[in-house]
Design an enzyme around this catalytic site. Structure first.
Site, PDB file in Angstrom:
ATOM      1  NE  ARG A 171      -4.243  -1.587   0.267  1.00 27.94           N
ATOM      2  CZ  ARG A 171      -4.329  -2.823  -0.213  1.00 27.94           C
ATOM      3  NH1 ARG A 171      -3.300  -3.366  -0.851  1.00 27.94           N
ATOM      4  NH2 ARG A 171      -5.444  -3.508  -0.071  1.00 27.94           N
TER       5      ARG A 171
ATOM      6  CB  SER B 128      -8.838  -1.197   3.621  1.00 29.29           C
ATOM      7  OG  SER B 128      -9.089  -2.474   3.111  1.00 29.29           O
TER       8      SER B 128
ATOM      9  CD  GLU C 227      -4.624   2.602   1.728  1.00 26.08           C
ATOM     10  OE1 GLU C 227      -3.413   2.833   1.830  1.00 26.08           O
ATOM     11  OE2 GLU C 227      -5.259   2.835   0.702  1.00 26.08           O
TER      12      GLU C 227
HETATM   13  N1  EPU Z   1     -11.472 -10.449   9.576  1.00 21.10           N
HETATM   14  C1  EPU Z   1     -12.137 -10.246  10.771  1.00 21.10           C
HETATM   15  N2  EPU Z   1     -13.229  -9.430  10.770  1.00 21.10           N
HETATM   16  C2  EPU Z   1     -13.705  -8.836   9.633  1.00 21.10           C
HETATM   17  C3  EPU Z   1     -13.045  -9.074   8.429  1.00 21.10           C
HETATM   18  C4  EPU Z   1     -11.914  -9.875   8.418  1.00 21.10           C
HETATM   19  O1  EPU Z   1     -11.741 -10.755  11.822  1.00 21.10           O
HETATM   20  O2  EPU Z   1     -14.678  -8.104   9.741  1.00 21.10           O
HETATM   21  C5  EPU Z   1     -10.262 -11.301   9.582  1.00 21.10           C
HETATM   22  C6  EPU Z   1     -10.551 -12.718   9.118  1.00 21.10           C
HETATM   23  O3  EPU Z   1      -9.734 -13.596   9.874  1.00 21.10           O
HETATM   24  C7  EPU Z   1     -10.095 -12.709   7.679  1.00 21.10           C
HETATM   25  C8  EPU Z   1      -8.932 -11.736   7.723  1.00 21.10           C
HETATM   26  O4  EPU Z   1      -9.305 -10.765   8.688  1.00 21.10           O
HETATM   27  O5  EPU Z   1      -9.710 -13.962   7.260  1.00 21.10           O
HETATM   28  C9  EPU Z   1      -8.639 -11.089   6.387  1.00 21.10           C
HETATM   29  O6  EPU Z   1      -9.827 -10.468   5.895  1.00 21.10           O
HETATM   30  P1  EPU Z   1     -10.030 -10.132   4.355  1.00 21.10           P
HETATM   31  O7  EPU Z   1      -9.758 -11.327   3.551  1.00 21.10           O
HETATM   32  O8  EPU Z   1     -11.337  -9.476   4.193  1.00 21.10           O
HETATM   33  O9  EPU Z   1      -8.854  -9.118   4.031  1.00 21.10           O
HETATM   34  P2  EPU Z   1      -8.284  -7.852   4.800  1.00 21.10           P
HETATM   35  O10 EPU Z   1      -6.904  -8.140   5.241  1.00 21.10           O
HETATM   36  O11 EPU Z   1      -9.231  -7.358   5.828  1.00 21.10           O
HETATM   37  C10 EPU Z   1      -7.144  -6.870   2.682  1.00 21.10           C
HETATM   38  C11 EPU Z   1      -7.088  -5.599   1.891  1.00 21.10           C
HETATM   39  C12 EPU Z   1      -8.327  -5.427   1.030  1.00 21.10           C
HETATM   40  C13 EPU Z   1      -8.402  -6.597   0.080  1.00 21.10           C
HETATM   41  C14 EPU Z   1      -8.434  -7.912   0.897  1.00 21.10           C
HETATM   42  C15 EPU Z   1      -8.344  -9.116   0.023  1.00 21.10           C
HETATM   43  C16 EPU Z   1      -5.756  -4.029   3.179  1.00 21.10           C
HETATM   44  C17 EPU Z   1      -5.732  -2.798   4.017  1.00 21.10           C
HETATM   45  N3  EPU Z   1      -6.956  -4.447   2.776  1.00 21.10           N
HETATM   46  O12 EPU Z   1      -8.225  -6.774   3.593  1.00 21.10           O
HETATM   47  O13 EPU Z   1      -8.163  -4.230   0.271  1.00 21.10           O
HETATM   48  O14 EPU Z   1      -9.543  -6.518  -0.750  1.00 21.10           O
HETATM   49  O15 EPU Z   1      -7.289  -7.959   1.775  1.00 21.10           O
HETATM   50  O16 EPU Z   1      -7.052  -9.229  -0.479  1.00 21.10           O
HETATM   51  O17 EPU Z   1      -4.704  -4.602   2.906  1.00 21.10           O
HETATM   52  C18 EPU Z   1      -8.662  -1.906   0.169  1.00 21.10           C
HETATM   53  O18 EPU Z   1      -7.453  -1.699   0.259  1.00 21.10           O
HETATM   54  O19 EPU Z   1      -9.486  -0.963   0.070  1.00 21.10           O
HETATM   55  C19 EPU Z   1      -9.164  -3.274   0.230  1.00 21.10           C
HETATM   56  C20 EPU Z   1     -10.460  -3.548   0.266  1.00 21.10           C
END
Ligand code: EPU
Length: 362
Positions: free
Chosen positions: A189, A262, A358
């Site tokens: 990022r 995010s 972000e």
């Molecule tokens: N989780 C929770 N609660 C929630 C959501 C997620 O506990 O409400 C935990 C779960 O264990 C889940 C893990 O967090 O397995 C990861 O969640 P998710 O797959 O939704 O990904 P993220 O790490 O929350 C990142 C990116 C997203 C991207 C997704 C998929 C960042 C800041 N965000 O989110 O990017 O779509 O991975 O790769 O790195 C964005 O930047 O705007 C964005 C949406």
């Protein structure tokens, strides 16, 4: 095609050839509303607003008094920005258009897209043209020109991995620079366009799409969906469909509910710190990085603090993804920041982890 060597070079140096009629073709809007130009749908105004449809427009704009006298803001799709007040300067919308194949060898196809194209439309275009490689990045809101700034990434793939080079207008020299991957200094990022070279205006991006395509299936949700569908040899279209469905299930559509995806980055901590945290919080979600550090799921930290689905005034934590703040209607940028600070404090007092925002706050 260029080698992977680090380069940053001017491709045109043209302050002298600009016909004066171009200056006249640019319209400057005074006191322009920005509500429909940011996906958070925050009410704000720009003292001046102009749209640049070409590099010539940018050159012409860079010679106006409005450009030189006050602050400037370059706006793509407005999907990674939070306005906390009116903008007392010149906002420039990037409206450069065009997508084309610009090169090819036995390993890869090079696709160049102008900065004002929609990122998602570019992904769709490459898939329809039979050049897979961007499918994991489908449905990310925003423009092509904004994609390198935060090195967009999702579902196991980062832009940097498909990046060949970009072109950027340097307002100081009046030149368009060509920059390769090393010159852009991509990180999670992050890129040089968020730090030392905030002044550069990206005008086009060239992607390198592999001829020998392999699906990127290292993200656990993608793997689980493939297993559920019984697909062992997925096509790029299959991956695109899976990622689009995952995003639709978790992330609110900005046209219905204002948001910028995010709101926080996933914090990266050392292996020692990760071990300590895991001892205290056995459910901690963290992913080992190639350098031995761990990326923690900020959404998990926020959810553990009880914020998921909660609102503070007209701003809420999305009930399907705790990393996303949503404008329930009429929120101001300050109200978004108030909720964000409350979340940062909760996470800090419970886990002693700092959350980093972000979006760009303006
Ligand atoms: N989780 C929770 N609660 C929630 C959501 C997620 O506990 O409400 C935990 C779960 O264990 C889940 C893990 O967090 O397995 C990861 O969640 P998710 O797959 O939704 O990904 P993220 O790490 O929350 C990142 C990116 C997203 C991207 C997704 C998929 C960042 C800041 N965000 O989110 O990017 O779509 O991975 O790769 O790195 C964005 O930047 O705007 C964005 C949406």
């Amino acid at each position: 095609m260029h080698s992977g060597c680090h380069y940053q070079q001017p491709i045109i140096a043209q302050p002298w050839f600009l016909p004066s009629r171009l200056v006249l073709s640019l319209q400057l809007h005074v006191g322009a509303p920005l509500k429909d130009l940011n996906t958070f749908h925050i009410e704000a105004r720009a003292a001046r607003l102009a749209s640049a449809g070409s590099v010539s427009d940018l050159i012409a704009l860079s010679r106006t008094a409005e450009w030189r006298s006050g602050p400037r803001l370059i706006l793509g799709g407005g999907s990674n920005i939070l306005f906390v007040g009116d903008f007392e300067g010149l906002v420039v919308r990037i409206a450069l258009r065009g997508i084309e194949v610009v090169g090819e060898n036995e390993h890869a196809v090079l696709v160049r897209a102008a900065a004002g194209e929609s990122w998602d439309a570019l992904v769709e275009w490459t898939l329809a043209a039979g050049h897979p490689g961007l499918e994991n990045l489908i449905r990310i809101p925003g423009t092509v020109g904004a994609a390198p700034i935060q090195n967009i990434g999702a579902y196991g793939l980062e832009l940097a991995e498909r990046f060949a080079e970009l072109e950027a207008f340097d307002p100081q020299s009046g030149e368009v620079l060509r920059m390769d991957r090393a010159a852009c200094r991509f990180r999670y990022r992050d890129s040089i366009f968020k730090s030392e070279r905030r002044d550069l205006i990206i005008t086009a991006v060239t992607l390198r799409l592999p001829k020998v395509w392999k699906p990127v299936v290292n993200y656990k949700d993608v793997l689980a969906a493939l297993q559920a569908r019984g697909q062992t040899a997925p096509s790029a279209a299959d991956i695109a469909a899976i990622v689009a469905a995952l995003r639709a299930a978790k992330l609110p559509d900005p046209s219905e509910l204002g948001n910028v995806g995010s709101f926080f980055k996933n914090p990266v901590v050392s292996a020692a710190r990760h071990r300590d945290l895991l001892e205290k919080f056995p459910g901690l979600v963290g992913y080992l990085q190639s350098d031995g550090s761990y990326k923690l799921a900020a959404a998990w930290l926020i959810e553990q603090c009880g914020w998921k689905g909660r609102a503070l005034g007209p701003v809420a934590v999305h009930d399907k993804q705790a990393l996303v703040l949503v404008n329930c209607g009429g929120a101001t940028g300050e109200q978004v920041l108030t909720l964000s600070r409350a979340i940062e404090q909760s996470v800090h007092s419970r886990f002693a982890v700092e959350l980093e925002r972000e979006p760009v706050v303006v």
